[in-house]
Design a protein around this motif. Sequence first.
Motif, PDB file in Angstrom:
ATOM      1  N   LEU A 196      27.344  17.819  27.880  1.00  0.00           N
ATOM      2  CA  LEU A 196      27.486  17.982  29.290  1.00  0.00           C
ATOM      3  C   LEU A 196      26.016  18.073  29.961  1.00  0.00           C
ATOM      4  CD1 LEU A 196      30.043  20.821  29.729  1.00  0.00           C
ATOM      5  CD2 LEU A 196      30.333  18.332  29.961  1.00  0.00           C
TER       6      LEU A 196
ATOM      7  N   HIS B 270      37.544  19.145  28.453  1.00  0.00           N
ATOM      8  CA  HIS B 270      36.856  20.352  28.230  1.00  0.00           C
ATOM      9  C   HIS B 270      36.293  20.912  29.453  1.00  0.00           C
ATOM     10  CE1 HIS B 270      33.722  22.582  25.729  1.00  0.00           C
ATOM     11  NE2 HIS B 270      32.932  22.294  26.934  1.00  0.00           N
TER      12      HIS B 270
ATOM     13  N   LEU C  78      28.875  14.870  21.765  1.00  0.00           N
ATOM     14  CA  LEU C  78      29.196  14.698  23.092  1.00  0.00           C
ATOM     15  C   LEU C  78      28.584  16.005  23.867  1.00  0.00           C
ATOM     16  CD1 LEU C  78      32.974  13.718  22.486  1.00  0.00           C
ATOM     17  CD2 LEU C  78      30.941  12.298  23.382  1.00  0.00           C
TER      18      LEU C  78
ATOM     19  N   LEU D  80      35.753  14.989  27.101  1.00  0.00           N
ATOM     20  CA  LEU D  80      34.728  15.761  27.861  1.00  0.00           C
ATOM     21  C   LEU D  80      35.271  16.045  29.327  1.00  0.00           C
ATOM     22  CD1 LEU D  80      31.412  13.877  27.266  1.00  0.00           C
ATOM     23  CD2 LEU D  80      31.925  16.228  26.771  1.00  0.00           C
TER      24      LEU D  80
END
Length: 203
Positions: free
Chosen positions: A144, A196, A142, A193
């Motif tokens: 960003l 996060h 995962l 996410l």
Amino acid sequence: MIFVPVPGGRDDVNEKVRVLGEQVLSNNWGLVKKTTIELKRRNGEWQRQERETYDRGDGAGVLLYNRAQRTVILTRQFRFPVFAHGEPGWLIEVVAGKLDGDHPVTTAKKEAEEESGYRVHDVELVMSAYMSPGSVTEKLSLFLAEYDADSKVSAGGGLEDEGEDIEVLELGIDAALDMIASGEIADAKTIMLLQHVRLKRIL
Ligand SMILES: Nc1nc2c(ncn2[C@@H]2O[C@H](COP(=O)(O)OP(=O)(O)O[C@H]3O[C@H](CO)[C@@H](O)[C@H](O)[C@@H]3O)[C@@H](O)[C@H]2O)c(=O)[nH]1
Ligand SMILES: [Mg+2]
């Protein structure tokens, strides 16, 4: 040889796990196997077990975010397994896809462009996770990635010939987090996410 993580690390596998045999139940889109193993219990006794696995490879997902606007890019698409569970089936998710032999970074960038129409150059790995370790072998990486208006190079939408018809959504981070609480966002990788970026005060 199936990799089975056990306490103490991979070197212990042969001392604690014996793979006795396997049967392919289905080998179509995914590979479904029934494997017979013996597992050494903590008291030292060996126990025989049968376990089914669904293997369709590993995957990568990426949350596109814009710091100045405090927005994220998400997608909405039909997911038959969710429909089969008894819900309408249109799920809101970060862009994601199967690795198909590529590096997770390559997949993250490729899926971002294919599904959302945003071309991103830098992706940052934030975690890797098994989403359903009782039966699914897949590990998801995962990421960003920052986007802005200049990153938009196409409409996105996914690959029509693979049956994809993906809607692209730009949402404020607060609205997206509220949609987790309301149940409108119910996809685990997406929840992870979004939480996060809030936990790390990125947005
Ligand atoms: N023919 C066929 N096609 C399928 C099947 N299952 C999925 N597909 C098609 O194959 C496409 C694969 O698209 P990707 O973007 O590579 O994968 P994904 O389905 O979005 O998967 C991603 O999200 C999943 C759910 O969170 C993850 O499990 C997966 O790892 C990945 O991140 C899907 O959009 C769908 O059209 C199937 O059983 N048969
Ligand atoms: Mg996808």
